[in-house]
Write a protein that holds these residues in place. Sequence first.
Motif, PDB file in Angstrom:
ATOM      1  N   UNK A  10      -6.544  -5.357  13.578  1.00  0.00           N
ATOM      2  CA  UNK A  10      -5.406  -4.572  13.051  1.00  0.00           C
ATOM      3  C   UNK A  10      -4.688  -5.242  11.893  1.00  0.00           C
ATOM      4  N   UNK A  11      -4.792  -6.562  11.804  1.00  0.00           N
ATOM      5  CA  UNK A  11      -4.036  -7.294  10.792  1.00  0.00           C
ATOM      6  C   UNK A  11      -4.803  -7.473   9.484  1.00  0.00           C
ATOM      7  N   UNK A  12      -6.121  -7.288   9.514  1.00  0.00           N
ATOM      8  CA  UNK A  12      -6.918  -7.430   8.295  1.00  0.00           C
ATOM      9  C   UNK A  12      -7.374  -6.077   7.757  1.00  0.00           C
ATOM     10  N   UNK A  13      -6.904  -4.985   8.372  1.00  0.00           N
ATOM     11  CA  UNK A  13      -7.195  -3.654   7.853  1.00  0.00           C
ATOM     12  C   UNK A  13      -6.425  -3.433   6.555  1.00  0.00           C
ATOM     13  N   UNK A  14      -6.872  -2.463   5.767  1.00  0.00           N
ATOM     14  CA  UNK A  14      -6.225  -2.178   4.487  1.00  0.00           C
ATOM     15  C   UNK A  14      -4.760  -1.815   4.716  1.00  0.00           C
ATOM     16  N   UNK A  15      -3.820  -2.562   4.120  1.00  0.00           N
ATOM     17  CA  UNK A  15      -2.396  -2.322   4.372  1.00  0.00           C
ATOM     18  C   UNK A  15      -1.833  -1.196   3.514  1.00  0.00           C
ATOM     19  N   UNK A  16      -0.560  -0.919   3.715  1.00  0.00           N
ATOM     20  CA  UNK A  16       0.121   0.122   2.951  1.00  0.00           C
ATOM     21  C   UNK A  16       0.250  -0.282   1.487  1.00  0.00           C
ATOM     22  N   UNK A  17       0.471   0.713   0.654  1.00  0.00           N
ATOM     23  CA  UNK A  17       0.642   0.457  -0.772  1.00  0.00           C
ATOM     24  C   UNK A  17       1.881  -0.400  -1.018  1.00  0.00           C
ATOM     25  N   UNK A  18       1.757  -1.332  -1.958  1.00  0.00           N
ATOM     26  CA  UNK A  18       2.837  -2.237  -2.378  1.00  0.00           C
ATOM     27  C   UNK A  18       3.189  -3.288  -1.334  1.00  0.00           C
ATOM     28  N   UNK A  19       2.407  -3.397  -0.282  1.00  0.00           N
ATOM     29  CA  UNK A  19       2.719  -4.363   0.766  1.00  0.00           C
ATOM     30  C   UNK A  19       2.345  -5.781   0.343  1.00  0.00           C
ATOM     31  N   UNK A  20       2.998  -6.745   0.976  1.00  0.00           N
ATOM     32  CA  UNK A  20       2.741  -8.165   0.726  1.00  0.00           C
ATOM     33  C   UNK A  20       2.416  -8.838   2.050  1.00  0.00           C
ATOM     34  N   UNK A  21       1.277  -9.521   2.093  1.00  0.00           N
ATOM     35  CA  UNK A  21       0.862 -10.277   3.269  1.00  0.00           C
ATOM     36  C   UNK A  21       0.865 -11.754   2.897  1.00  0.00           C
ATOM     37  N   UNK A  22       1.552 -12.557   3.689  1.00  0.00           N
ATOM     38  CA  UNK A  22       1.662 -13.989   3.426  1.00  0.00           C
ATOM     39  C   UNK A  22       0.917 -14.766   4.502  1.00  0.00           C
ATOM     40  N   UNK A  23      -0.013 -15.620   4.080  1.00  0.00           N
ATOM     41  CA  UNK A  23      -0.767 -16.484   4.982  1.00  0.00           C
ATOM     42  C   UNK A  23      -0.347 -17.921   4.710  1.00  0.00           C
TER      43      UNK A  23
END
Length: 278
Positions: A10-23
């Motif tokens: 669920x966390x590596x699926x294509x996210x919403x537009x304009x979203x930011x994921x920080x690792x």
Amino acid sequence: MSQIPHLLSPYVALPSESSLILLTSVLGASTNWLVLRYLQSYLGQNLESLSISNEIEDGDTTKVLLVSFMRDLAFWKDGARKLALDLDKLAAKKRFAFIDGLSELYLEPAKSKVGTRGAIAVRGNELGNIHNTVKNTLKELQTGSGKVVLVIDQLDLLLAMSGDKLDTVVLGDTLMDWRLSAHSTILTLAADTPLATGHDTPLETNHAALLLSLAHQADLVMSLRLLDTGTARDVSGVCRITTGDAESRRPTEQKAEARELLYFVGGDSTVRVFERGQ
């Protein structure tokens, strides 16, 4: 072929537009394997059902621009190959592009160009040159249909190597401009205690400011660290997942669950993700 762990899907699926994921990572708990799972999810043939449904619903192909200030293309090609991803073929199909922000960063400034290994090498560490290289490559990938995901590996290294020539505010503005040209953005940053909480040197102060600012902006934060109790033979580290407010999320889209998971990276690049007690 190594599959994406079920708990991670669920966390590596294509996210919403304009979203930011920080690792975020610490010494001994690298985000390399996690970035590769994002590439596998977006570019691979055997996607998890959640990723597939997103792409079918939108009717678009997902493309990736990977910008790395820490590792060269050979490193990523080797890791991707173990996941049955051929980055050369994907690049030929205009689904993948790589910007090498390390190998030639300190050579005489010149117009960035495609190297012999298929990477777009950035020459000179002037932010303006780097900014234009990323923007132009994003524009090229956007030709035709498809959503472009921007993945930036170790942006904090650019901040550290630039010294007094670059501050957090300017770098943050540049990142925001890049984000406006991409469907979504994934960032990896170091979060070691001296860098995250120290204020004794300009480097520590700037790094902490950048990390804190991006953590507040992020829709999803995945923080990797070592076990608090020390090393274990069958556990590589802990992955703590926290979610932001995500105001850009569609009303019908469910919020990802915040949780803490354990993971193990095998010698053959296979990854197990599991809950405590399993």
